[in-house]
Motif scaffolding. Sequence first.
Motif, PDB file in Angstrom:
ATOM      1  N   ALA A   1      32.473  42.574  39.605  1.00 32.85           N
ATOM      2  CA  ALA A   1      32.202  43.453  40.749  1.00 32.85           C
ATOM      3  C   ALA A   1      32.925  44.785  40.595  1.00 32.85           C
ATOM      4  CB  ALA A   1      32.633  42.764  42.040  1.00 32.85           C
ATOM      5  N   TYR A   2      34.163  44.742  40.122  1.00 34.04           N
ATOM      6  CA  TYR A   2      34.910  45.986  39.966  1.00 34.04           C
ATOM      7  C   TYR A   2      34.216  46.912  38.980  1.00 34.04           C
ATOM      8  CZ  TYR A   2      38.748  49.242  39.402  1.00 34.04           C
ATOM      9  OH  TYR A   2      39.501  50.386  39.364  1.00 34.04           O
TER      10      TYR A   2
ATOM     11  N   PRO B   1      38.957  52.683  43.647  1.00 36.12           N
ATOM     12  CA  PRO B   1      39.777  51.578  44.156  1.00 36.12           C
ATOM     13  C   PRO B   1      40.810  51.145  43.118  1.00 36.12           C
ATOM     14  CG  PRO B   1      37.593  50.803  43.561  1.00 36.12           C
ATOM     15  CD  PRO B   1      37.559  52.287  43.425  1.00 36.12           C
ATOM     16  N   ARG B   2      41.900  50.556  43.571  1.00 35.50           N
ATOM     17  CA  ARG B   2      42.964  50.137  42.666  1.00 35.50           C
ATOM     18  C   ARG B   2      42.621  48.767  42.088  1.00 35.50           C
ATOM     19  NH1 ARG B   2      46.467  51.424  47.789  1.00 35.50           N
ATOM     20  NH2 ARG B   2      44.517  50.516  48.523  1.00 35.50           N
ATOM     21  N   ARG B   3      42.463  48.718  40.786  1.00 37.21           N
ATOM     22  CA  ARG B   3      42.034  47.480  40.122  1.00 37.21           C
ATOM     23  C   ARG B   3      43.025  46.343  40.368  1.00 37.21           C
ATOM     24  NH1 ARG B   3      42.852  44.936  35.103  1.00 37.21           N
ATOM     25  NH2 ARG B   3      41.029  43.787  34.322  1.00 37.21           N
ATOM     26  N   ARG B   4      44.303  46.661  40.308  1.00 36.65           N
ATOM     27  CA  ARG B   4      45.313  45.632  40.544  1.00 36.65           C
ATOM     28  C   ARG B   4      45.063  44.906  41.870  1.00 36.65           C
ATOM     29  NH1 ARG B   4      51.594  47.197  39.398  1.00 36.65           N
ATOM     30  NH2 ARG B   4      51.680  46.630  37.189  1.00 36.65           N
ATOM     31  N   ILE B   5      44.867  45.716  42.928  1.00 30.82           N
ATOM     32  CA  ILE B   5      44.722  45.119  44.256  1.00 30.82           C
ATOM     33  C   ILE B   5      43.400  44.375  44.363  1.00 30.82           C
ATOM     34  CG2 ILE B   5      44.645  45.608  46.725  1.00 30.82           C
ATOM     35  CD1 ILE B   5      46.382  48.062  46.184  1.00 30.82           C
ATOM     36  N   ALA B   6      42.345  44.967  43.804  1.00 37.20           N
ATOM     37  CA  ALA B   6      41.034  44.320  43.881  1.00 37.20           C
ATOM     38  C   ALA B   6      41.064  42.935  43.250  1.00 37.20           C
ATOM     39  CB  ALA B   6      39.980  45.195  43.193  1.00 37.20           C
ATOM     40  N   LEU B   7      41.758  42.789  42.121  1.00 40.61           N
ATOM     41  CA  LEU B   7      41.787  41.494  41.439  1.00 40.61           C
ATOM     42  C   LEU B   7      42.819  40.551  42.026  1.00 40.61           C
ATOM     43  CD1 LEU B   7      41.242  42.509  37.701  1.00 40.61           C
ATOM     44  CD2 LEU B   7      39.578  41.993  39.490  1.00 40.61           C
ATOM     45  N   LEU B   8      43.687  41.057  42.881  1.00 35.83           N
ATOM     46  CA  LEU B   8      44.598  40.168  43.604  1.00 35.83           C
ATOM     47  C   LEU B   8      43.915  39.493  44.782  1.00 35.83           C
ATOM     48  CD1 LEU B   8      48.007  42.069  43.827  1.00 35.83           C
ATOM     49  CD2 LEU B   8      47.654  39.776  42.911  1.00 35.83           C
ATOM     50  N   VAL B   9      42.921  40.158  45.372  1.00 37.61           N
ATOM     51  CA  VAL B   9      42.289  39.632  46.585  1.00 37.61           C
ATOM     52  C   VAL B   9      41.790  38.193  46.412  1.00 37.61           C
ATOM     53  CG1 VAL B   9      40.390  39.953  48.216  1.00 37.61           C
ATOM     54  CG2 VAL B   9      41.729  41.927  47.471  1.00 37.61           C
ATOM     55  N   PRO B  10      41.129  37.836  45.306  1.00 41.03           N
ATOM     56  CA  PRO B  10      40.623  36.460  45.188  1.00 41.03           C
ATOM     57  C   PRO B  10      41.710  35.390  45.188  1.00 41.03           C
ATOM     58  CG  PRO B  10      39.648  37.889  43.508  1.00 41.03           C
ATOM     59  CD  PRO B  10      40.722  38.661  44.155  1.00 41.03           C
TER      60      PRO B  10
ATOM     61  N   ALA C   1      38.503  49.580  50.097  1.00 37.16           N
ATOM     62  CA  ALA C   1      37.556  49.467  48.984  1.00 37.16           C
ATOM     63  C   ALA C   1      37.777  48.179  48.198  1.00 37.16           C
ATOM     64  CB  ALA C   1      37.718  50.682  48.066  1.00 37.16           C
ATOM     65  N   GLU C   2      39.042  47.767  48.025  1.00 35.94           N
ATOM     66  CA  GLU C   2      39.333  46.576  47.223  1.00 35.94           C
ATOM     67  C   GLU C   2      38.787  45.313  47.895  1.00 35.94           C
ATOM     68  OE1 GLU C   2      42.111  49.841  46.384  1.00 35.94           O
ATOM     69  OE2 GLU C   2      41.649  48.748  48.249  1.00 35.94           O
ATOM     70  N   THR C   3      38.844  45.274  49.232  1.00 39.59           N
ATOM     71  CA  THR C   3      38.276  44.132  49.953  1.00 39.59           C
ATOM     72  C   THR C   3      36.758  44.142  49.832  1.00 39.59           C
ATOM     73  OG1 THR C   3      40.106  44.312  51.519  1.00 39.59           O
ATOM     74  CG2 THR C   3      38.268  42.915  52.151  1.00 39.59           C
ATOM     75  N   LEU C   4      36.139  45.325  49.910  1.00 44.66           N
ATOM     76  CA  LEU C   4      34.680  45.424  49.777  1.00 44.66           C
ATOM     77  C   LEU C   4      34.209  44.934  48.401  1.00 44.66           C
ATOM     78  CD1 LEU C   4      34.050  48.881  51.466  1.00 44.66           C
ATOM     79  CD2 LEU C   4      33.245  46.651  52.284  1.00 44.66           C
ATOM     80  N   ILE C   5      34.977  45.246  47.361  1.00 47.44           N
ATOM     81  CA  ILE C   5      34.606  44.780  46.017  1.00 47.44           C
ATOM     82  C   ILE C   5      34.609  43.260  45.981  1.00 47.44           C
ATOM     83  CG2 ILE C   5      35.459  44.633  43.642  1.00 47.44           C
ATOM     84  CD1 ILE C   5      36.271  47.574  43.892  1.00 47.44           C
ATOM     85  N   TYR C   6      35.627  42.651  46.585  1.00 47.04           N
ATOM     86  CA  TYR C   6      35.678  41.185  46.630  1.00 47.04           C
ATOM     87  C   TYR C   6      34.496  40.629  47.426  1.00 47.04           C
ATOM     88  CZ  TYR C   6      36.941  36.548  48.254  1.00 47.04           C
ATOM     89  OH  TYR C   6      36.904  35.209  48.568  1.00 47.04           O
ATOM     90  N   ILE C   7      34.198  41.219  48.593  1.00 44.56           N
ATOM     91  CA  ILE C   7      33.094  40.719  49.419  1.00 44.56           C
ATOM     92  C   ILE C   7      31.775  40.819  48.664  1.00 44.56           C
ATOM     93  CG2 ILE C   7      31.776  41.145  51.523  1.00 44.56           C
ATOM     94  CD1 ILE C   7      34.460  39.746  51.979  1.00 44.56           C
ATOM     95  N   TRP C   8      31.565  41.918  47.949  1.00 47.93           N
ATOM     96  CA  TRP C   8      30.353  42.041  47.118  1.00 47.93           C
ATOM     97  C   TRP C   8      30.319  40.926  46.076  1.00 47.93           C
ATOM     98  CZ3 TRP C   8      29.062  42.488  41.995  1.00 47.93           C
ATOM     99  CH2 TRP C   8      27.790  42.981  41.685  1.00 47.93           C
ATOM    100  N   ALA C   9      31.487  40.621  45.451  1.00 48.86           N
ATOM    101  CA  ALA C   9      31.538  39.623  44.376  1.00 48.86           C
ATOM    102  C   ALA C   9      31.115  38.247  44.860  1.00 48.86           C
ATOM    103  CB  ALA C   9      32.946  39.569  43.789  1.00 48.86           C
ATOM    104  N   VAL C  10      31.503  37.858  46.064  1.00 48.42           N
ATOM    105  CA  VAL C  10      31.271  36.486  46.519  1.00 48.42           C
ATOM    106  C   VAL C  10      30.045  36.384  47.431  1.00 48.42           C
ATOM    107  CG1 VAL C  10      33.696  35.864  46.279  1.00 48.42           C
ATOM    108  CG2 VAL C  10      32.875  36.771  48.476  1.00 48.42           C
ATOM    109  N   SER C  11      29.312  37.490  47.616  1.00 48.05           N
ATOM    110  CA  SER C  11      28.123  37.478  48.482  1.00 48.05           C
ATOM    111  C   SER C  11      26.882  37.075  47.691  1.00 48.05           C
ATOM    112  CB  SER C  11      27.904  38.865  49.098  1.00 48.05           C
ATOM    113  OG  SER C  11      28.925  39.201  50.006  1.00 48.05           O
ATOM    114  N   ASP C  12      25.820  36.711  48.450  1.00 46.44           N
ATOM    115  CA  ASP C  12      24.537  36.461  47.807  1.00 46.44           C
ATOM    116  C   ASP C  12      23.816  37.797  47.610  1.00 46.44           C
ATOM    117  OD1 ASP C  12      23.692  37.213  50.316  1.00 46.44           O
ATOM    118  OD2 ASP C  12      22.877  35.239  50.870  1.00 46.44           O
TER     119      ASP C  12
END
Length: 883
Positions: free
Chosen positions: A717-718, A729-738, A799-810
């Motif tokens: 997603a990132y 968006p900060r990659r570190r934070i985006a990949l921490l969210v999961p 933005a980092e939360t949105l990337i995670y939500i996109w990743a786990v959405s249908d």
Amino acid sequence: MGRRGDMRPQQATQLVVGHANPDFDAYGSMIAATKLYSGAQAVYLGSQNANVRDFHNLHEDFLDFIDVKALDPDSVERVIVVDTHDPGRIGPIGRNGTHPDVYVVIYDHHPKAEGDLVVADDHSMDVGATTSILVHEIRQRGIEITPLEASAMLLGIHEDTGSLTYPNTTAYDAEAVVFLMAAGADLEVVSRFLARALTPGQRDLLEAVLDSLQVWDVHGQEIAVGTAIADEYVDSASVLTHYICEDLGYRVAVAVVRMPERLHIVGRSRIAEIDIGAVLERLGGGGHPQAASAALKEGTPEEVLIRLREALELEVPAPLSAIDIMSSPVRTIGPDTTMAQAGDLMATWGHGGMPVVEGGRLLGLVTRKDVDKAVRHGLEHAPVTGFMARDPRVVTSGASLSDLERLLVRSGIGRVPVVEQGELIGIVTRKDFLRAEHGEAYLDRGITHARDEASQRFMASVRHLLPAAARAAVQTLGRLADEQGLRAHVVGGFVRDMLLGRPNLDIDVVIEGDGLEFAQSVASAMGARVRIHRRFGTAVLVLSKTLHVDITSARTEYYTRPGALPTVERSSLRQDLFRRDFSVNAMAACMNPDCFGIIADPFGGLHDLERGVIRTLHSLSFVEDPTRVLRAARFERRYGFSIDPSTEALLRQAVDMQMLDEVSGARIREEILDIIDEESVAPIMRRLHALGALELLLPDGSSAKQVLDELALTEIAYLALADSFPTPPRRRIALLVPFAASATRPVAEHWAHWLRFGREYGTPILLAAEKRQALLSRLRDRRGMRDSRLYTLLSDLPAETLIYIWAVSDITGRDRVERYVNVLSQIQTAVSGDDLVELGLTPGPRFSGILGQALSDRLDGRAVGRQAELTNLRRLVRKNSDG
């Protein structure tokens, strides 16, 4: 070899002499000088140093020493004086040193003083050990030395430099050590004959262990076993077994020490046939054949002793005995043999002594010293019975090596007859014993050659991979260190990556001296700022925004408890490298101009780089610093290496013992962030899951499988979505969210607090944990959704939360997130608060509500453009006023 069977006073034209009561530096220097000056013989004046005396008693047959009493002083033409300039410290040879017809050569490392010998041929240098000066000459002239000679010289350097830790130690000494190691010097010999000091805590433990010491007989082998209890953690418990072996003379020792939270078992073996690592592996530990350890969370010392006995019974073989190593048949002489005849026979056969036998019965022993004594008194015609040692010490065929060593070392005799039922069946000489202990090659000559491919590879990478500024900084620091009389090395990951041909600007410099003082002194010369961290003895040299250099003194670390931050002390380069995590990170490259690029690799890192292996330096590595578990998986993935099987076993043991629980959340956080900074994160985390470590990093109750799956999706997603945001968006934070998004908000908060994440990192994670389920449910709803509603749903999310939500959405959810990011988030109204003021409204709480509705109308297409939006704004104002 020394003189054998001479009948007259020794006619020595070249003498080597060290100061009276020699230490190992003087002793090793004398041996080295006999190699440099062909035909020279060394005079041993005796020593009060028990270690030197023991070494000499055991080895004198194989070294060029003579008895000063047997010397003809008028025959001396040259005297080589070592480790002193003082003629008063070289006994009767001092008269020769001041004689005008005697040529005097001096090798010394001590400061000169009034009254010293003044000679033209003075090789003295300001270095850590006199032995180093002679060793360098031996190397330059290509002179072969035996492993025994190399070991004696190495003892000299180790003693006078504190094993390269004293402030007077120089790189010159270290280079001499490298040469001696390559020549076959035996570190076990060094360890055996050098004493060590204990800390107060270690001393208390040692006293307790000695009070409880038992000596077990296991298949004929003596095993010293002691126990102790400590109220607090004591570092380096292995020193206990070192002292039991070195001071008490036991060849195998095990200490069982109960400390807070752990029961520590440390073992040491000086017998090649007894693999103490295999013994302690049966108790859940491991290590090397010579030294090993185990740490148990449960069990009492009494229970462990039972298990230890069982392990020893399985692993310890029967020892060698006198009959296995003795020389047989034995050359003997009769009681009527004259001393002159005995001397001739000894010279012919190369023996230092011979048994005197009559009718198969041993009468005594006569030695070369006995022959020399008879000659000095003009009694060479007398029978050996007048000079021989009567009732000599003998052993039976079953005598152990330890019994033989005690006789050879403590009594000073050079040979022990082996007798059965009154009959002489063999003899054990020093040579027999030393070869049994150290192998056939110990007394043999041999040469090994060091390779320089690694240095060439390192220098090529420095030239081609480093930016000009970084390359200049490395070279300048080396030159400035040289000007200050210091040795500087780049160490660790920088050296590893240069050898692998990979870019790396993480430059760590170790100074063999005061690193902080050096950093401060060079900062102004290089136009840099310097930041000092005195607790850890480190400094950061800030050369530019993108180029920082870490500088520290060579240091060693010890841990007051597992997982704690280390306590730091100054030490040698070797000890500095030994504190590091893996062998591939425990290499250094010299920065000084005269040795630039030469690789120091005391722990086999080059070999492991070639094999592609991640290997720890000792068995307690993961116990002392459990974060190395995470680092091992990270390096394995980054370089395409594999964790060494024995290292993986130690890693799994540390995980099973939950050693990561001992580590602060802040340190775990930094290791997790380092993993996230790698190119591909999910495979590293999958490896940690396979090693049993991932669950220890996640919020309570989290599913490791779900986290791994969502992490892999978030990485994708990132890459797919990051460029769509106006601010990356900060990659570190985006990949921490999961890691925590599937937990409840309270659990996620507890996890973020444990890892000491502040608001910057914590907010995107906690919002995901709080809103995940509701967001996914609404986003996947197939019914239509107005843009204003979608905007309201997602606009508060980072933005980092949105990337995670996109990743786990249908598919539907992803489309809606993309519409928000690419379209809706960039829409702005053409009206503002200023327009509301123009319409007569006073600024207040109503403003945000009216403007919010104006934005919704704009998003939904009900009012687009300045005029339409102004008209709509007037309507909203009237509606609000009417309400």
